[in-house]
Design a protein around this motif. Sequence first.
Motif, PDB file in Angstrom:
ATOM      1  N   LEU A  56       0.841  -1.201   0.000  1.00 45.17           N
ATOM      2  CA  LEU A  56       0.000   0.000   0.000  1.00 45.17           C
ATOM      3  C   LEU A  56       0.875   1.248   0.000  1.00 45.17           C
ATOM      4  N   GLY A  57       0.644   2.118  -0.958  1.00 43.72           N
ATOM      5  CA  GLY A  57       1.438   3.338  -1.065  1.00 43.72           C
ATOM      6  C   GLY A  57       0.908   4.447  -0.181  1.00 43.72           C
ATOM      7  N   ASP A  58       1.827   5.253   0.304  1.00 47.47           N
ATOM      8  CA  ASP A  58       1.436   6.442   1.068  1.00 47.47           C
ATOM      9  C   ASP A  58       0.511   7.322   0.233  1.00 47.47           C
ATOM     10  N   ALA A  59       0.856   7.486  -1.033  1.00 50.71           N
ATOM     11  CA  ALA A  59       0.068   8.341  -1.923  1.00 50.71           C
ATOM     12  C   ALA A  59      -1.305   7.751  -2.227  1.00 50.71           C
ATOM     13  N   ASP A  60      -1.494   6.461  -1.947  1.00 48.99           N
ATOM     14  CA  ASP A  60      -2.768   5.790  -2.212  1.00 48.99           C
ATOM     15  C   ASP A  60      -3.648   5.687  -0.963  1.00 48.99           C
ATOM     16  N   THR A  61      -3.214   6.328   0.112  1.00 47.07           N
ATOM     17  CA  THR A  61      -3.921   6.274   1.383  1.00 47.07           C
ATOM     18  C   THR A  61      -4.547   7.638   1.639  1.00 47.07           C
ATOM     19  N   HIS A  62      -5.883   7.698   1.558  1.00 44.23           N
ATOM     20  CA  HIS A  62      -6.620   8.963   1.638  1.00 44.23           C
ATOM     21  C   HIS A  62      -7.539   8.933   2.860  1.00 44.23           C
ATOM     22  N   LEU A  63      -6.955   9.128   4.030  1.00 48.34           N
ATOM     23  CA  LEU A  63      -7.719   8.973   5.261  1.00 48.34           C
ATOM     24  C   LEU A  63      -8.764  10.069   5.443  1.00 48.34           C
ATOM     25  N   ASP A  64      -8.527  11.262   4.909  1.00 47.01           N
ATOM     26  CA  ASP A  64      -9.539  12.322   5.004  1.00 47.01           C
ATOM     27  C   ASP A  64     -10.795  11.961   4.210  1.00 47.01           C
ATOM     28  N   HIS A  65     -10.646  11.085   3.221  1.00 52.11           N
ATOM     29  CA  HIS A  65     -11.776  10.633   2.415  1.00 52.11           C
ATOM     30  C   HIS A  65     -12.201   9.213   2.794  1.00 52.11           C
ATOM     31  N   ALA A  66     -11.556   8.649   3.820  1.00 51.67           N
ATOM     32  CA  ALA A  66     -11.859   7.303   4.312  1.00 51.67           C
ATOM     33  C   ALA A  66     -11.794   6.264   3.193  1.00 51.67           C
ATOM     34  N   GLU A  67     -10.680   6.302   2.450  1.00 51.94           N
ATOM     35  CA  GLU A  67     -10.501   5.319   1.388  1.00 51.94           C
ATOM     36  C   GLU A  67      -9.026   5.107   1.082  1.00 51.94           C
ATOM     37  N   ILE A  68      -8.763   3.961   0.491  1.00 58.43           N
ATOM     38  CA  ILE A  68      -7.432   3.654  -0.034  1.00 58.43           C
ATOM     39  C   ILE A  68      -7.621   3.174  -1.465  1.00 58.43           C
ATOM     40  N   THR A  69      -6.571   3.312  -2.250  1.00 54.02           N
ATOM     41  CA  THR A  69      -6.597   2.842  -3.628  1.00 54.02           C
ATOM     42  C   THR A  69      -5.523   1.772  -3.773  1.00 54.02           C
ATOM     43  N   ILE A  70      -5.903   0.639  -4.308  1.00 55.30           N
ATOM     44  CA  ILE A  70      -4.958  -0.449  -4.539  1.00 55.30           C
ATOM     45  C   ILE A  70      -4.393  -0.271  -5.945  1.00 55.30           C
ATOM     46  N   THR A  71      -3.095   0.005  -6.021  1.00 51.57           N
ATOM     47  CA  THR A  71      -2.440   0.219  -7.309  1.00 51.57           C
ATOM     48  C   THR A  71      -1.272  -0.725  -7.533  1.00 51.57           C
ATOM     49  N   GLN A  72      -0.828  -1.405  -6.456  1.00 49.10           N
ATOM     50  CA  GLN A  72       0.334  -2.278  -6.564  1.00 49.10           C
ATOM     51  C   GLN A  72       0.299  -3.318  -5.453  1.00 49.10           C
ATOM     52  N   GLN A  73       1.179  -4.275  -5.549  1.00 47.22           N
ATOM     53  CA  GLN A  73       1.379  -5.263  -4.502  1.00 47.22           C
ATOM     54  C   GLN A  73       2.865  -5.582  -4.425  1.00 47.22           C
ATOM     55  N   LEU A  74       3.285  -6.092  -3.284  1.00 47.92           N
ATOM     56  CA  LEU A  74       4.641  -6.597  -3.148  1.00 47.92           C
ATOM     57  C   LEU A  74       4.553  -8.117  -3.150  1.00 47.92           C
ATOM     58  N   THR A  75       5.317  -8.742  -4.023  1.00 49.55           N
ATOM     59  CA  THR A  75       5.340 -10.201  -4.109  1.00 49.55           C
ATOM     60  C   THR A  75       6.752 -10.687  -3.832  1.00 49.55           C
ATOM     61  N   THR A  76       6.873 -11.982  -3.603  1.00 47.52           N
ATOM     62  CA  THR A  76       8.175 -12.549  -3.302  1.00 47.52           C
ATOM     63  C   THR A  76       8.591 -13.552  -4.366  1.00 47.52           C
ATOM     64  N   ALA A  77       9.882 -13.584  -4.579  1.00 41.96           N
ATOM     65  CA  ALA A  77      10.527 -14.604  -5.400  1.00 41.96           C
ATOM     66  C   ALA A  77      11.751 -15.009  -4.594  1.00 41.96           C
ATOM     67  N   GLY A  78      11.578 -16.057  -3.788  1.00 43.25           N
ATOM     68  CA  GLY A  78      12.621 -16.387  -2.821  1.00 43.25           C
ATOM     69  C   GLY A  78      12.638 -15.311  -1.752  1.00 43.25           C
ATOM     70  N   ARG A  79      13.797 -14.769  -1.454  1.00 44.76           N
ATOM     71  CA  ARG A  79      13.902 -13.680  -0.479  1.00 44.76           C
ATOM     72  C   ARG A  79      13.742 -12.319  -1.154  1.00 44.76           C
ATOM     73  N   SER A  80      13.724 -12.317  -2.474  1.00 40.94           N
ATOM     74  CA  SER A  80      13.610 -11.077  -3.222  1.00 40.94           C
ATOM     75  C   SER A  80      12.160 -10.586  -3.240  1.00 40.94           C
ATOM     76  N   VAL A  81      11.986  -9.283  -3.059  1.00 43.90           N
ATOM     77  CA  VAL A  81      10.653  -8.667  -3.080  1.00 43.90           C
ATOM     78  C   VAL A  81      10.533  -7.818  -4.333  1.00 43.90           C
ATOM     79  N   GLN A  82       9.391  -7.955  -5.009  1.00 47.37           N
ATOM     80  CA  GLN A  82       9.153  -7.213  -6.248  1.00 47.37           C
ATOM     81  C   GLN A  82       7.837  -6.454  -6.158  1.00 47.37           C
TER      82      GLN A  82
END
Length: 184
Positions: A56-82
């Motif tokens: 979840l991105g800081d820029a996608d977190t709109h607490l004054d509007h009581a909403e968040i926007t999902i634009t990305q995810q972090l996934t794993t490939a072994g210990r690597s995060v993408q």
Amino acid sequence: MDRWRDTGEVPGPVMVWTPAQTGAFLDHAARYDPALYPLFHLVAHRGLRRGEAVGLGDADTHLDHAEITITQQLTTAGRSVQRKPPKSDAGHRVIALDSGTVAALRAYRAHRPATDDSGLFFVRPDGQPWHPDTVSRRFRRLIDDASLPPVRLHDLQHGAATLALAAGATSRSSRPPWATRPWP
């Protein structure tokens, strides 16, 4: 009823907690893992996937509007995060937040450590991004410590639907999109 305690067997492939069990978990997490409590609260109440929550991105977190926007995810490939786009096209979405979740996220942001340049909302106490596998391990440890029935972090996402139904939400179909069995 507590056969899982004696045998370690989980009755089904996807299990969800009752609302009371979810509340007990969140109370336990708030006390014993306050760094991850807001993330678990968000997943439990709004059904985010693990990768969506840690991504979840800081820029996608709109607490004054009581909403968040999902634009990305972090996934794993072994210990690597993408960083990747959400799992599907439908994964790009705006999620309304209830007042309790807004309060939990506001409190977290007010005390959040200085972050690195990742732009992520949830960060470790040292300001670095969370590794998704670390979040899952800490989730399992909290469950064990709280003596709750075993569920996966992914099941906590499914449990959000159970909480919504308990709060009076209705499903758009006669068969819910989640195939879960609540713990007794």
